[in-house]
Enzyme design. Structure first.
Site, PDB file in Angstrom:
ATOM      1  N   GLY A 110      -8.506 -21.565  16.053  1.00  0.00           N
ATOM      2  CA  GLY A 110      -7.151 -21.660  15.503  1.00  0.00           C
ATOM      3  C   GLY A 110      -6.251 -22.537  16.365  1.00  0.00           C
ATOM      4  N   HIS A 136     -27.652  -9.435  20.799  1.00  0.00           N
ATOM      5  CA  HIS A 136     -27.963  -9.840  22.173  1.00  0.00           C
ATOM      6  C   HIS A 136     -28.848  -8.744  22.750  1.00  0.00           C
ATOM      7  CE1 HIS A 136     -27.618 -11.067  26.322  1.00  0.00           C
ATOM      8  NE2 HIS A 136     -27.056 -12.183  25.914  1.00  0.00           N
ATOM      9  N   ARG A 158     -33.138 -14.904  22.291  1.00  0.00           N
ATOM     10  CA  ARG A 158     -32.495 -13.593  22.075  1.00  0.00           C
ATOM     11  C   ARG A 158     -33.135 -12.775  20.964  1.00  0.00           C
ATOM     12  NH1 ARG A 158     -26.221 -15.641  22.752  1.00  0.00           N
ATOM     13  NH2 ARG A 158     -26.521 -16.164  24.916  1.00  0.00           N
ATOM     14  N   HIS A 188     -23.673  -9.216  18.544  1.00  0.00           N
ATOM     15  CA  HIS A 188     -22.988 -10.130  19.453  1.00  0.00           C
ATOM     16  C   HIS A 188     -22.339 -11.312  18.735  1.00  0.00           C
ATOM     17  CE1 HIS A 188     -22.193 -12.182  23.176  1.00  0.00           C
ATOM     18  NE2 HIS A 188     -23.002 -13.190  22.904  1.00  0.00           N
ATOM     19  N   GLU A 211     -15.734 -18.704  14.195  1.00  0.00           N
ATOM     20  CA  GLU A 211     -16.799 -17.740  13.903  1.00  0.00           C
ATOM     21  C   GLU A 211     -16.675 -17.124  12.516  1.00  0.00           C
ATOM     22  OE1 GLU A 211     -17.808 -15.175  17.179  1.00  0.00           O
ATOM     23  OE2 GLU A 211     -19.008 -13.858  15.900  1.00  0.00           O
ATOM     24  N   ARG A 238     -27.937 -18.456  16.143  1.00  0.00           N
ATOM     25  CA  ARG A 238     -27.109 -19.373  16.922  1.00  0.00           C
ATOM     26  C   ARG A 238     -27.670 -19.551  18.322  1.00  0.00           C
ATOM     27  NH1 ARG A 238     -22.564 -17.870  20.977  1.00  0.00           N
ATOM     28  NH2 ARG A 238     -23.863 -16.029  21.049  1.00  0.00           N
ATOM     29  N   SER A 290     -21.435 -21.920  19.880  1.00  0.00           N
ATOM     30  CA  SER A 290     -20.339 -21.379  19.074  1.00  0.00           C
ATOM     31  C   SER A 290     -18.978 -21.799  19.610  1.00  0.00           C
ATOM     32  CB  SER A 290     -20.427 -19.867  18.948  1.00  0.00           C
ATOM     33  OG  SER A 290     -20.781 -19.299  20.163  1.00  0.00           O
ATOM     34  N   LEU A 291     -18.827 -21.898  20.926  1.00  0.00           N
ATOM     35  CA  LEU A 291     -17.560 -22.440  21.435  1.00  0.00           C
ATOM     36  C   LEU A 291     -17.406 -23.871  20.948  1.00  0.00           C
ATOM     37  CD1 LEU A 291     -17.346 -21.190  25.152  1.00  0.00           C
ATOM     38  CD2 LEU A 291     -16.028 -20.417  23.191  1.00  0.00           C
TER      39      LEU A 291
HETATM   40  C1  LIG Z   1     -19.018 -11.309  25.227  1.00  0.00           C
HETATM   41  C2  LIG Z   1     -19.121 -12.612  24.500  1.00  0.00           C
HETATM   42  C3  LIG Z   1     -19.567 -13.753  25.163  1.00  0.00           C
HETATM   43  C4  LIG Z   1     -19.685 -14.975  24.487  1.00  0.00           C
HETATM   44  N1  LIG Z   1     -20.115 -16.077  25.185  1.00  0.00           N
HETATM   45  C5  LIG Z   1     -20.207 -17.274  24.566  1.00  0.00           C
HETATM   46  C6  LIG Z   1     -20.625 -18.443  25.283  1.00  0.00           C
HETATM   47  O1  LIG Z   1     -20.883 -18.389  26.481  1.00  0.00           O
HETATM   48  N2  LIG Z   1     -20.709 -19.621  24.612  1.00  0.00           N
HETATM   49  C7  LIG Z   1     -20.409 -19.728  23.275  1.00  0.00           C
HETATM   50  O2  LIG Z   1     -20.519 -20.824  22.740  1.00  0.00           O
HETATM   51  N3  LIG Z   1     -20.003 -18.642  22.579  1.00  0.00           N
HETATM   52  C8  LIG Z   1     -19.887 -17.417  23.178  1.00  0.00           C
HETATM   53  N4  LIG Z   1     -19.455 -16.321  22.469  1.00  0.00           N
HETATM   54  C9  LIG Z   1     -19.007 -16.498  21.068  1.00  0.00           C
HETATM   55  C10 LIG Z   1     -17.617 -17.172  21.029  1.00  0.00           C
HETATM   56  O3  LIG Z   1     -16.801 -16.612  22.020  1.00  0.00           O
HETATM   57  C11 LIG Z   1     -16.928 -17.012  19.684  1.00  0.00           C
HETATM   58  O4  LIG Z   1     -17.772 -17.390  18.650  1.00  0.00           O
HETATM   59  C12 LIG Z   1     -15.661 -17.876  19.592  1.00  0.00           C
HETATM   60  O5  LIG Z   1     -14.850 -17.694  20.716  1.00  0.00           O
HETATM   61  C13 LIG Z   1     -14.900 -17.567  18.333  1.00  0.00           C
HETATM   62  O6  LIG Z   1     -13.640 -18.189  18.343  1.00  0.00           O
HETATM   63  P1  LIG Z   1     -12.686 -18.055  17.083  1.00  0.00           P
HETATM   64  O7  LIG Z   1     -11.498 -18.901  17.351  1.00  0.00           O
HETATM   65  O8  LIG Z   1     -13.443 -18.333  15.855  1.00  0.00           O
HETATM   66  O9  LIG Z   1     -12.288 -16.513  16.993  1.00  0.00           O
HETATM   67  P2  LIG Z   1     -11.577 -15.461  17.990  1.00  0.00           P
HETATM   68  O10 LIG Z   1     -11.474 -15.947  19.374  1.00  0.00           O
HETATM   69  O11 LIG Z   1     -12.259 -14.173  17.755  1.00  0.00           O
HETATM   70  O12 LIG Z   1     -10.082 -15.384  17.443  1.00  0.00           O
HETATM   71  C14 LIG Z   1      -9.751 -14.708  16.252  1.00  0.00           C
HETATM   72  C15 LIG Z   1      -8.241 -14.702  16.096  1.00  0.00           C
HETATM   73  O13 LIG Z   1      -7.912 -14.187  14.809  1.00  0.00           O
HETATM   74  C16 LIG Z   1      -6.925 -13.185  14.927  1.00  0.00           C
HETATM   75  N5  LIG Z   1      -7.060 -12.270  13.790  1.00  0.00           N
HETATM   76  C17 LIG Z   1      -8.100 -11.473  13.457  1.00  0.00           C
HETATM   77  N6  LIG Z   1      -7.836 -10.797  12.325  1.00  0.00           N
HETATM   78  C18 LIG Z   1      -6.604 -11.187  11.918  1.00  0.00           C
HETATM   79  C19 LIG Z   1      -5.758 -10.843  10.813  1.00  0.00           C
HETATM   80  N7  LIG Z   1      -6.140  -9.961   9.898  1.00  0.00           N
HETATM   81  N8  LIG Z   1      -4.555 -11.443  10.721  1.00  0.00           N
HETATM   82  C20 LIG Z   1      -4.136 -12.345  11.648  1.00  0.00           C
HETATM   83  N9  LIG Z   1      -4.892 -12.703  12.707  1.00  0.00           N
HETATM   84  C21 LIG Z   1      -6.105 -12.130  12.840  1.00  0.00           C
HETATM   85  C22 LIG Z   1      -7.188 -12.561  16.275  1.00  0.00           C
HETATM   86  O14 LIG Z   1      -6.080 -11.858  16.746  1.00  0.00           O
HETATM   87  C23 LIG Z   1      -7.502 -13.820  17.084  1.00  0.00           C
HETATM   88  O15 LIG Z   1      -6.313 -14.455  17.467  1.00  0.00           O
HETATM   89  C24 LIG Z   1     -19.352 -15.078  23.110  1.00  0.00           C
HETATM   90  C25 LIG Z   1     -18.899 -13.938  22.440  1.00  0.00           C
HETATM   91  C26 LIG Z   1     -18.788 -12.715  23.116  1.00  0.00           C
HETATM   92  C27 LIG Z   1     -18.327 -11.516  22.367  1.00  0.00           C
END
Ligand SMILES: Cc1cc2nc3c(=O)[nH]c(=O)nc-3n(C[C@H](O)[C@H](O)[C@H](O)COP(=O)(O)OP(=O)(O)OC[C@H]3O[C@@H](n4cnc5c(N)ncnc54)[C@H](O)[C@@H]3O)c2cc1C
Lengths: 541, 225
Positions: free
Chosen positions: A13, A232, A281, A338, A362, A372, A377-378
């Site tokens: 976002g 995981h 994994r 995970h 995601e 994945r 994913s980052l």
């Molecule tokens: C422990 C862990 C380790 C990881 N390590 C890695 C790594 O090393 N490398 C890698 O590539 N990936 C990794 N991942 C995966 C990666 O972190 C995620 O896929 C990525 O950060 C997702 O980003 P995003 O912006 O899609 O979502 P998110 O960061 O989950 O953000 C979602 C946003 O939406 C908001 N939101 C949710 N519901 C609503 C709603 N109803 N209304 C308004 N807002 C809402 C939340 O508040 C948040 O701001 C890891 C994941 C975990 C859990």
């Protein structure tokens, strides 16, 4: 100037907001809490990109690894775009202030991650996601200063403003005013992350609940590949969550075993030789599942000094949350949900099947196929944010009148709220998690999936009738139906894929089937769920 | 064990104390205890009276996101990172952070953190590619949760005044060291919104859950590095 409404302020976002604003759009960036609370800050391992071809690595190889990791159902065009953009993305993140680690030659530090032919996972200490979020928040602030990004907190997605296949904005719920408001926009971008709430305890954040995907599904948005859920292999269980024990523990030499007749069985090494502990994994998770008993991860033999030097965060985590000294005792591990490969179906430009509605990060299903690769994913979160921003045009669509709809929805809320009901919505969520965990485990079969669907139909039946639990946030109450609907869609998708591929393993269909090398699409019409297979050209190419 | 909580039903509600019984795991974190009180059964206070569930904020539940900042036994801390076994006595006292307006029970509005940083437009802008800088300190600052614990502990930070508090000292150094075009401005803002108001109690460094070496940022900024 176009007006863009972005829901969710994690890495995807934020990136989309910055990219839209840099192109002159006016952005409203919505999330209940600031970006520092998003799941993105938990990502530790790193972000993939081929920055250096000196060791023989190439973008082509990154593409091949990603397609192979995804078990041949990710679209090649999409993956090519992702991997080609990756080096510029990492450099861009650094230029915004991401404090990447440096190797001895002064290059951005990189490490080897599972399923990849070369080390290409670039990291920032043990906090890659956090450092990226810090940098993106600062950059977004620059555009806030210019009046191009407007951030709104304490605000949740309620539903899309959708009519005849076009999205005109969204209904947002404010916890402060306790009302629903229509926010119109030329484009709406969904960036709400994964679907953790279906499972209750996962490695991720409690804020990722899948509601938005579930609600939009009922408003006509296709979902895709929901059956592919990454487990995981190594997490520790605590009262409230499953905490990730990173691959680094096994990378440093940690060994998995279980006990049988008083002896240790190093089952991964027995099955796959000396490198067995570091298999991908899905393989390790499946083997732990098949072991059918408590599995341990032993690092004690590395010695205290090495443990404290190389994996201090794992040492601290276990000591803090399990009172366990990993320099002396083995770690009891469990596989944990995970990552969600499935989500909102999008095309190469991250458009959903509804005009002017996009999904990124995601919550969108793209690039990862059936499995994945860590670090992708980052990358996908940043890339998808940029791709969507690039596609958004100034549409200047005329707006229908939404006032009747908004009044109707607010009246519904008031009616449900004005009761002394103590029906605990969180218990329904708990029941749902029990159902989902027992049916969508590492290995699934038709009968349990069908039983699960029956259970969820029952929860859906009561969810529509009960009044709200006033002692919970209103969001927890109104989001329940969307979450349950999504859960049902996931189970139906899992039931429809009669093969085993990547993260989807069927006891009753243990082999991969070539004829199913396609994505599962599920759609909703008036309570009816329909699945179909879709070729690469429909969404990803 | 008893858990005493300072509650407030909404932004305009009157704060009141309520006590709960907790007889679960004594190794549990305060976050786990709150969940246990909320969801083990219908929620009742220590006298058996039914009551509303306790609102509090959480996300990662493992000390990485700063959501669950609150005051526990008088000390500003993260609930998921504070454990019953480390607390003295058999009563745990929990209050919302006092320097921020209460939304409900233990949930407060920390929006002022973002507002202040926005006021001074703290951002990097043109990136300064220079390897001579203190990489480790920048990395530590990059981990700041913006949880507000340092502001809660700081004797000089009062909502609404010109002093932006310890987290701003860190962000100032971060920007000054990485930005080519915004460094001079942030140095001025640092003087105005931090240096003038800090009495060096160092309370911030004691409560920071990330152990960010704020003193090092201050030293760098004061020297103009
Ligand atoms: C422990 C862990 C380790 C990881 N390590 C890695 C790594 O090393 N490398 C890698 O590539 N990936 C990794 N991942 C995966 C990666 O972190 C995620 O896929 C990525 O950060 C997702 O980003 P995003 O912006 O899609 O979502 P998110 O960061 O989950 O953000 C979602 C946003 O939406 C908001 N939101 C949710 N519901 C609503 C709603 N109803 N209304 C308004 N807002 C809402 C939340 O508040 C948040 O701001 C890891 C994941 C975990 C859990």
């Amino acid at each position: 100037m176009s007006k863009v409404l972005i829901i969710g302020s994690g890495i995807s976002g934020l990136t989309c907001a910055i990219s839209c604003a840099s192109r002159g759009a006016h952005v409203i960036l919505v999330s209940p809490f600031p970006s520092e609370r998003a799941q993105s800050v938990l990502a530790a391992g790193g972000i993939n990109a081929v920055l250096n071809t000196g060791d023989g690595d190439s973008i082509e190889q990154h593409i091949r690894d990603t397609l192979k990791g995804g078990c041949d159902i990710a679209g090649e065009k999409a993956v090519r775009g992702l991997c080609t953009a990756a080096p510029d993305i990492v450099r861009w993140l650094e230029s915004l202030g991401t404090v990447f680690s440096r190797d001895k030659d002064g290059e951005i530090g990189r490490r080897a991650f599972g399923g990849q032919s070369y080390p290409r996972t670039h990291y920032a200490g043990t906090a890659t996601g956090k450092q990226i979020v810090t940098a993106l928040v600062m950059e977004a602030r620059r555009y806030e200063g210019l009046g191009l990004i407007e951030r709104r907190f304490w605000t949740d997605f309620y539903g899309g403003l959708i009519k005849d296949g076009t999205c005109y904005g969204a209904m947002l719920y404010s916890e402060a005013t306790r009302t629903i408001e229509a926010v119109t926009a030329d484009a709406v971008v969904i960036a709400t992350g994964g679907q953790n709430a279906l499972f209750g305890k996962t490695t991720g954040s409690t804020q990722c609940d899948g509601y938005t995907a579930g609600k939009l599904f009922t408003q006509g948005v296709d979902l895709k590949n929901l059956e592919f859920i990454q487990y995981h292999p190594t997490a520790i269980e605590t009262d409230q969550k499953k905490m990730l024990i990173s691959e680094a523990a096994r990378g440093e030499g940690g060994r998995l075993y279980y006990e049988e007749d008083g002896k240790r069985v190093y089952f991964m090494e027995d099955l796959y030789g000396p490198g067995g502990n570091l298999m991908p994994r899905d393989v390790v998770s499946r083997c732990i599942h098949e072991a059918g008993r408590q599995v341990y991860l032993d690092v004690t033999f590395l010695g205290r000094e090495k443990i404290l030097d190389r994996i201090p965060e794992i040492y601290e985590l276990c000591l803090k949350y399990r009172n366990l000294d990993i320099t002396r005792e083995p770690i009891p591990v469990v596989p944990s949900v995970h990552f969600f490969m499935g989500g909102i179906a999008v095309d190469l430009h991250h458009r959903t099947c509804i005009r002017n509605l996009y999904a990124i990060g995601e919550c969108a299903s793209m690039y990862h196929g059936a499995n994945r690769l860590g670090g992708n994913s980052l990358l996908a979160a940043v890339y998808s944010g940029k791709v969507a921003a690039y596609d958004i045009k100034d549409t200047k669509t005329g707006q229908p009148d939404w006032s009747d709809l908004i009044k109707e929805e607010n009246d519904k809320l008031i009616q449900k709220r004005n009761s002394s009901s103590r029906f605990p919505v969180m218990y329904v969520r708990g029941m749902l998690a029990d159902t989902v965990n027992s049916t969508l485990g590492i290995v699934r079969d038709k009968a349990t999936l069908e039983n699960g669907i029956t259970d969820i139909d029952y929860y859906l039946g009561i969810a529509g009738k009960i009044n709200y639990d006033r002692s919970e946030l209103e969001y927890y109450n109104y989001s329940l139906e969307g979450i349950l609907t999504l859960a049902k869609a996931v189970l139906i998708s899992a039931g429809s894929r009669c093969e085993s591929r990547g993260a989807h393993l069927r006891r009753d269909f243990p082999e991969r089937s070539d004829s199913l090398s396609k994505a599962t699409i599920i759609s909703y019409d008036n309570g009816k769920f329909t699945t179909r297979l879709s070729g690469e050209d429909e969404y990803e190419g | 064990m008893k858990v005493r909580i300072l509650r407030q039903s909404g932004p305009y509600g009157k704060p009141y104390w309520q006590t709960f019984n907790y007889d679960g795991d004594s190794n549990a974190s305060v976050a786990a205890i709150l969940d246990n009180i909320n969801y083990s059964d219908d929620i009742v206070d220590s006298e058996g009276n039914p009551t509303d569930r306790i609102s509090w904020e959480c996300s990662c539940l493992q000390g990485m996101c700063g959501a669950c900042a609150m005051v526990i036994n008088g000390v500003p801390r993260l609930a998921c990172d504070t454990f019953a076994k480390d607390l003295k006595g058999d009563v745990i006292t929990i209050e919302p952070l006092k320097k921020f307006p209460v939304i409900s029970d233990l949930v407060v509005d920390r929006g002022i953190i973002q507002e202040n940083l926005k006021k001074v437009d703290a951002h990097i802008g043109e990136y300064h590619q220079e390897e001579e800088r203190d990489h480790e300190l920048e990395y530590q600052i990059g981990r700041c949760l913006k949880c507000g614990l340092c502001l809660e502990a700081c004797p000089n930070y009062v909502k609404g005044n010109n002093f932006f508090g310890p987290l701003f000292a860190n962000d100032s150094y971060f920007v000054a060291s990485r930005s080519r075009d915004n460094g001079d401005q942030i140095k001025k803002d640092y003087k105005k919104h931090f240096a003038k108001g800090c009495s060096k109690s160092l309370a911030c460094t004691k409560v920071c859950p990330m152990n960010i070496p704020t003193l090092a940022s201050m030293a760098k900024m004061n020297r103009g590095f």
